[in-house]
Motif scaffolding. Structure first.
Motif, PDB file in Angstrom:
ATOM      1  N   TRP A  12       0.834  -1.208   0.000  1.00  0.00           N
ATOM      2  CA  TRP A  12       0.000   0.000   0.000  1.00  0.00           C
ATOM      3  C   TRP A  12       0.865   1.252   0.000  1.00  0.00           C
ATOM      4  O   TRP A  12       0.536   2.248  -0.640  1.00  0.00           O
ATOM      5  N   SER A  13       1.996   1.201   0.709  1.00  0.00           N
ATOM      6  CA  SER A  13       2.899   2.343   0.729  1.00  0.00           C
ATOM      7  C   SER A  13       3.429   2.634  -0.677  1.00  0.00           C
ATOM      8  O   SER A  13       3.520   3.790  -1.093  1.00  0.00           O
ATOM      9  N   LYS A  14       3.736   1.573  -1.419  1.00  0.00           N
ATOM     10  CA  LYS A  14       4.222   1.765  -2.783  1.00  0.00           C
ATOM     11  C   LYS A  14       3.132   2.338  -3.684  1.00  0.00           C
ATOM     12  O   LYS A  14       3.406   3.163  -4.554  1.00  0.00           O
ATOM     13  N   VAL A  15       1.900   1.867  -3.472  1.00  0.00           N
ATOM     14  CA  VAL A  15       0.785   2.385  -4.265  1.00  0.00           C
ATOM     15  C   VAL A  15       0.580   3.872  -3.982  1.00  0.00           C
ATOM     16  O   VAL A  15       0.402   4.683  -4.904  1.00  0.00           O
ATOM     17  N   ARG A  16       0.603   4.259  -2.701  1.00  0.00           N
ATOM     18  CA  ARG A  16       0.441   5.667  -2.329  1.00  0.00           C
ATOM     19  C   ARG A  16       1.540   6.514  -2.956  1.00  0.00           C
ATOM     20  O   ARG A  16       1.297   7.611  -3.462  1.00  0.00           O
ATOM     21  N   TRP A  17       2.766   6.001  -2.906  1.00  0.00           N
ATOM     22  CA  TRP A  17       3.894   6.726  -3.497  1.00  0.00           C
ATOM     23  C   TRP A  17       3.684   6.893  -5.002  1.00  0.00           C
ATOM     24  O   TRP A  17       3.858   7.989  -5.547  1.00  0.00           O
ATOM     25  N   SER A  18       3.286   5.815  -5.672  1.00  0.00           N
ATOM     26  CA  SER A  18       3.095   5.876  -7.123  1.00  0.00           C
ATOM     27  C   SER A  18       1.974   6.843  -7.498  1.00  0.00           C
ATOM     28  O   SER A  18       2.095   7.602  -8.465  1.00  0.00           O
ATOM     29  N   LEU A  19       0.887   6.833  -6.737  1.00  0.00           N
ATOM     30  CA  LEU A  19      -0.210   7.754  -7.018  1.00  0.00           C
ATOM     31  C   LEU A  19       0.232   9.203  -6.869  1.00  0.00           C
ATOM     32  O   LEU A  19      -0.149  10.074  -7.658  1.00  0.00           O
ATOM     33  N   ALA A  20       1.055   9.478  -5.834  1.00  0.00           N
ATOM     34  CA  ALA A  20       1.545  10.840  -5.612  1.00  0.00           C
ATOM     35  C   ALA A  20       2.513  11.271  -6.711  1.00  0.00           C
ATOM     36  O   ALA A  20       2.528  12.429  -7.128  1.00  0.00           O
ATOM     37  N   GLY A  65      11.454   5.044  -4.886  1.00  0.00           N
ATOM     38  CA  GLY A  65      10.899   5.909  -3.846  1.00  0.00           C
ATOM     39  C   GLY A  65       9.898   5.201  -2.955  1.00  0.00           C
ATOM     40  O   GLY A  65       9.791   5.500  -1.757  1.00  0.00           O
ATOM     41  N   GLY A  66       9.166   4.237  -3.513  1.00  0.00           N
ATOM     42  CA  GLY A  66       8.191   3.496  -2.714  1.00  0.00           C
ATOM     43  C   GLY A  66       8.815   2.613  -1.661  1.00  0.00           C
ATOM     44  O   GLY A  66       8.137   2.168  -0.725  1.00  0.00           O
ATOM     45  N   ASP A  67      10.120   2.348  -1.796  1.00  0.00           N
ATOM     46  CA  ASP A  67      10.830   1.520  -0.824  1.00  0.00           C
ATOM     47  C   ASP A  67      11.591   2.353   0.210  1.00  0.00           C
ATOM     48  O   ASP A  67      12.288   1.800   1.060  1.00  0.00           O
ATOM     49  N   ASP A  75       7.152  11.042   2.721  1.00  0.00           N
ATOM     50  CA  ASP A  75       7.580   9.803   2.076  1.00  0.00           C
ATOM     51  C   ASP A  75       7.031   9.660   0.658  1.00  0.00           C
ATOM     52  O   ASP A  75       7.712   9.169  -0.239  1.00  0.00           O
ATOM     53  N   VAL A  76       5.785  10.074   0.465  1.00  0.00           N
ATOM     54  CA  VAL A  76       5.149   9.891  -0.847  1.00  0.00           C
ATOM     55  C   VAL A  76       5.789  10.760  -1.922  1.00  0.00           C
ATOM     56  O   VAL A  76       5.525  10.564  -3.113  1.00  0.00           O
ATOM     57  N   PHE A  77       6.612  11.716  -1.522  1.00  0.00           N
ATOM     58  CA  PHE A  77       7.246  12.605  -2.495  1.00  0.00           C
ATOM     59  C   PHE A  77       8.699  12.223  -2.781  1.00  0.00           C
ATOM     60  O   PHE A  77       9.378  12.917  -3.535  1.00  0.00           O
ATOM     61  N   ASN A  78       9.192  11.133  -2.161  1.00  0.00           N
ATOM     62  CA  ASN A  78      10.525  10.643  -2.497  1.00  0.00           C
ATOM     63  C   ASN A  78      10.554  10.221  -3.957  1.00  0.00           C
ATOM     64  O   ASN A  78       9.572   9.672  -4.469  1.00  0.00           O
ATOM     65  N   THR A  79      11.634  10.462  -4.647  1.00  0.00           N
ATOM     66  CA  THR A  79      11.760   9.988  -6.022  1.00  0.00           C
ATOM     67  C   THR A  79      12.409   8.599  -5.998  1.00  0.00           C
ATOM     68  O   THR A  79      11.727   7.592  -6.106  1.00  0.00           O
ATOM     69  N   ALA A  80      13.703   8.535  -5.818  1.00  0.00           N
ATOM     70  CA  ALA A  80      14.419   7.257  -5.744  1.00  0.00           C
ATOM     71  C   ALA A  80      15.827   7.546  -5.271  1.00  0.00           C
ATOM     72  O   ALA A  80      16.264   8.704  -5.247  1.00  0.00           O
ATOM     73  N   TYR A  81      16.535   6.480  -4.890  1.00  0.00           N
ATOM     74  CA  TYR A  81      17.966   6.659  -4.619  1.00  0.00           C
ATOM     75  C   TYR A  81      18.755   6.066  -5.772  1.00  0.00           C
ATOM     76  O   TYR A  81      18.540   4.924  -6.179  1.00  0.00           O
ATOM     77  N   TYR A  82      19.676   6.860  -6.285  1.00  0.00           N
ATOM     78  CA  TYR A  82      20.661   6.379  -7.245  1.00  0.00           C
ATOM     79  C   TYR A  82      21.839   7.335  -7.196  1.00  0.00           C
ATOM     80  O   TYR A  82      21.658   8.553  -7.176  1.00  0.00           O
ATOM     81  N   GLY A  83      23.050   6.809  -7.135  1.00  0.00           N
ATOM     82  CA  GLY A  83      24.235   7.652  -6.979  1.00  0.00           C
ATOM     83  C   GLY A  83      24.572   8.428  -8.243  1.00  0.00           C
ATOM     84  O   GLY A  83      24.508   7.892  -9.359  1.00  0.00           O
ATOM     85  N   ASN A 185      17.592  15.559  -7.892  1.00  0.00           N
ATOM     86  CA  ASN A 185      16.166  15.243  -7.994  1.00  0.00           C
ATOM     87  C   ASN A 185      15.716  14.316  -6.858  1.00  0.00           C
ATOM     88  O   ASN A 185      15.176  13.225  -7.104  1.00  0.00           O
ATOM     89  N   PRO A 186      15.907  14.719  -5.604  1.00  0.00           N
ATOM     90  CA  PRO A 186      15.615  13.814  -4.484  1.00  0.00           C
ATOM     91  C   PRO A 186      14.146  13.697  -4.123  1.00  0.00           C
ATOM     92  O   PRO A 186      13.732  12.714  -3.516  1.00  0.00           O
ATOM     93  N   PHE A 187      13.352  14.723  -4.469  1.00  0.00           N
ATOM     94  CA  PHE A 187      11.933  14.710  -4.087  1.00  0.00           C
ATOM     95  C   PHE A 187      11.115  15.514  -5.092  1.00  0.00           C
ATOM     96  O   PHE A 187      11.649  16.290  -5.875  1.00  0.00           O
ATOM     97  N   ALA A 188       9.807  15.279  -5.040  1.00  0.00           N
ATOM     98  CA  ALA A 188       8.894  15.864  -6.016  1.00  0.00           C
ATOM     99  C   ALA A 188       8.571  17.331  -5.706  1.00  0.00           C
ATOM    100  O   ALA A 188       8.960  17.875  -4.663  1.00  0.00           O
ATOM    101  N   ALA A 189       7.815  17.938  -6.614  1.00  0.00           N
ATOM    102  CA  ALA A 189       7.531  19.380  -6.578  1.00  0.00           C
ATOM    103  C   ALA A 189       6.963  19.895  -5.258  1.00  0.00           C
ATOM    104  O   ALA A 189       7.357  20.984  -4.815  1.00  0.00           O
ATOM    105  N   PRO A 190       6.035  19.184  -4.582  1.00  0.00           N
ATOM    106  CA  PRO A 190       5.502  19.730  -3.321  1.00  0.00           C
ATOM    107  C   PRO A 190       6.576  20.004  -2.272  1.00  0.00           C
ATOM    108  O   PRO A 190       6.498  20.998  -1.544  1.00  0.00           O
ATOM    109  N   VAL A 191       7.594  19.135  -2.208  1.00  0.00           N
ATOM    110  CA  VAL A 191       8.677  19.354  -1.242  1.00  0.00           C
ATOM    111  C   VAL A 191       9.605  20.456  -1.734  1.00  0.00           C
ATOM    112  O   VAL A 191      10.086  21.279  -0.954  1.00  0.00           O
ATOM    113  N   VAL A 192       9.856  20.500  -3.031  1.00  0.00           N
ATOM    114  CA  VAL A 192      10.678  21.584  -3.585  1.00  0.00           C
ATOM    115  C   VAL A 192      10.021  22.929  -3.306  1.00  0.00           C
ATOM    116  O   VAL A 192      10.700  23.912  -2.963  1.00  0.00           O
TER     117      VAL A 192
END
Length: 268
Positions: A12-20, A65-67, A75-83, A185-192
């Motif tokens: 469900w957390s992944k679904v919420r993240w994807s919807l956001a 980001g869902g993980d 949390d729902v505005f996390n994008t992903a981790y990649y170096g 690009n660590p987080f989506a527009a609402p956090v920016v």
């Protein structure tokens, strides 16, 4: 049965993240694509980047980001981790240094918001900044970043103090003096958007004392339309052959934008 509850919570957390992040249509499209093609690049075993092999650190891998759950409202505005590709990062700092209109590097604090495992802050410490600070919301990633910095510092690779703070980016209090802010690009527009509001408050009387390097600037339009920021440059930065061979996420067309806080009109 007990294991089903945590699994359901994670799903469900992944679904919420994807919807956001993607909206309903984007979430459904992504789900269909994954059903048709299970062996996607994001599901493959992460490759170990030569940076990790060379320096004995852990910065490789792609984490969606869902993980990256922490229980925080953002949390729902996390994008992903990649170096970040080391060659791209080093070139971006070299380009920034070539612009003599900012404060001396020795007076500047380098701040990476959403520092993940800390690859960028280790690379930043190769330059003579006043200090380097990594801010990471996820405790597990922050712990890895701290361990990496400890190993990096013990090997004598850093030229300046480095610290990792486990904290939400919008709650971070910037240090005194000029700052160079870095975002991969660590987080989506609402956090920016909330970050911009925080910068406007903290730097109200400090025009010209904040520069921003923003890789993959998906929320760059918020900075472009904000009167307090001046776009200094935008374009792509090439990767080395080594990074190109090891990096299966980045594209040659990825953008990087440089901004400067010039102060909003209402603040004079």
């Amino acid at each position: 049965m007990k294991d089903l509850i945590p699994k359901a919570g994670r799903a469900w957390s992944k679904v919420r993240w994807s919807l956001a992040q993607r909206g309903f249509a984007g979430t459904m499209k992504t789900a269909l694509v994954r059903l048709r093609r299970k062996d996607t690049a994001s599901d493959a075993k992460p490759r170990l980047h030569p940076f990790d092999v060379r320096y004995g650190v852990d910065t490789s891998g792609l984490i969606g980001g869902g993980d990256l759950r922490t229980g925080h409202k953002n949390d729902v505005f996390n994008t992903a981790y990649y170096g970040m590709a080391p060659s791209r990062f080093r070139q971006s700092i070299a380009d920034w240094l070539s612009d003599r209109s900012h404060a001396a590097v020795a007076d500047c604090s380098f701040i990476d918001l959403g520092c993940g495992k800390g690859r960028a802050i280790m690379l930043a410490s190769e330059f003579p900044f006043r200090q380097v600070i990594g801010v990471e919301l996820n405790p597990s990633l922050a712990t890895i970043a701290k361990d990496n910095v400890t190993a990096w510092t013990a090997a004598g690779r850093g030229m300046c103090p480095v610290q990792v703070v486990c904290q939400d980016a919008t709650e971070f209090v910037f240090p005194d003096g000029p700052c160079l802010l870095y975002l991969f690009n660590p987080f989506a527009a609402p956090v920016v958007k909330r970050l911009i509001e925080s910068i406007r408050t903290e730097f109200a009387t400090r025009p010209g004392k904040l520069d921003l390097i923003y890789f993959n600037p998906e929320a760059g339009h918020l900075l472009d339309t904000d009167e307090g920021f001046e776009l200094r440059w935008t374009g792509s930065i090439p990767m080395s052959d080594e990074d190109t061979a090891a990096d299966y996420v980045a594209s040659a067309d990825d953008l990087c934008s440089f901004y400067r806080w010039v102060g909003s009109r209402q603040n004079g």
